[in-house]
Write a protein that holds these residues in place. Structure first.
Motif, PDB file in Angstrom:
ATOM      1  N   ASN A 165      14.651  72.328 -15.618  1.00  0.00           N
ATOM      2  CA  ASN A 165      13.688  73.467 -16.383  1.00  0.00           C
ATOM      3  C   ASN A 165      12.854  72.740 -17.768  1.00  0.00           C
ATOM      4  O   ASN A 165      12.373  73.041 -18.595  1.00  0.00           O
ATOM      5  N   ARG A 166      13.654  71.315 -17.644  1.00  0.00           N
ATOM      6  CA  ARG A 166      13.151  70.755 -18.775  1.00  0.00           C
ATOM      7  C   ARG A 166      13.100  68.938 -19.439  1.00  0.00           C
ATOM      8  O   ARG A 166      13.715  69.085 -18.453  1.00  0.00           O
ATOM      9  N   GLU A 167      11.746  68.626 -20.163  1.00  0.00           N
ATOM     10  CA  GLU A 167      11.779  67.494 -19.897  1.00  0.00           C
ATOM     11  C   GLU A 167      12.822  66.455 -20.543  1.00  0.00           C
ATOM     12  O   GLU A 167      12.088  65.279 -19.658  1.00  0.00           O
ATOM     13  N   ASP A 168      12.781  67.164 -21.338  1.00  0.00           N
ATOM     14  CA  ASP A 168      14.311  65.675 -21.829  1.00  0.00           C
ATOM     15  C   ASP A 168      15.457  65.237 -21.195  1.00  0.00           C
ATOM     16  O   ASP A 168      15.249  63.852 -21.126  1.00  0.00           O
TER      17      ASP A 168
END
Length: 160
Positions: A131-134
């Motif tokens: 869900n999150r790029e980082d």
């Protein structure tokens, strides 16, 4: 005289027709047996295919669990500051029972609870990476840092 000639011819035709009918019956029965054999062979092939599918599904599930455990163990080995920061990001993604298990003391825990803790952390991390790029970047970094060949093999070609 003509009657005499017709009679044997009629008998011959009747015998021939009976013979033809008997042969046709035998041919039909043989065809039924061949069709039954083809059906049984198809059923056996279907059963083999179903068995292969079940084995592959089980292997995929085991590999997914192994991935979670490997990632969880990497997270647990992180420096305390990094672990706490990561944990604060992952806790909201977990169910309450999982949160309680992860935050409970790991001193003196048995192997089973430790493995559960690793799997929960790894699963939450994978969810965050989807869900999150980082987190996705961090996941790729963690995968590149793996050292054991069988751990590396688990992630080869795996899309998070």
């Amino acid at each position: 005289m003509r009657e005499l000639k017709e009679r044997p011819e009629k008998e011959w035709r009747a015998k021939t027709m009976r013979k033809d009918a008997a042969e046709r019956l035998l041919d039909a029965e043989a065809e039924v047996e061949r069709a039954e054999l083809r059906r049984r062979l198809a059923q056996a092939k279907e059963e083999q295919a179903r068995c292969r599918v079940e084995k592959l599904r089980a292997r995929m599930q085991r590999n997914e669990t192994r991935r979670k455990i490997v990632l969880g163990s990497v997270i647990l080995r992180a420096p305390p500051e990094a672990y706490e920061e990561l944990l604060s990001e992952l806790l909201p993604l977990m169910r309450e029972s999982d949160r309680n298990l992860v935050t409970s003391s790991s001193e003196g825990d048995d192997h089973r609870r430790d493995t559960q803790r690793k799997a929960i952390l790894g699963g939450a991390f994978i969810t965050a990476a989807r869900n999150r790029e980082d987190f996705r970047e961090l996941l790729n970094t963690l995968i590149r840092c793996l050292e054991r060949p069988h751990d590396i093999a688990l992630f080869k070609g795996w899309p998070p």
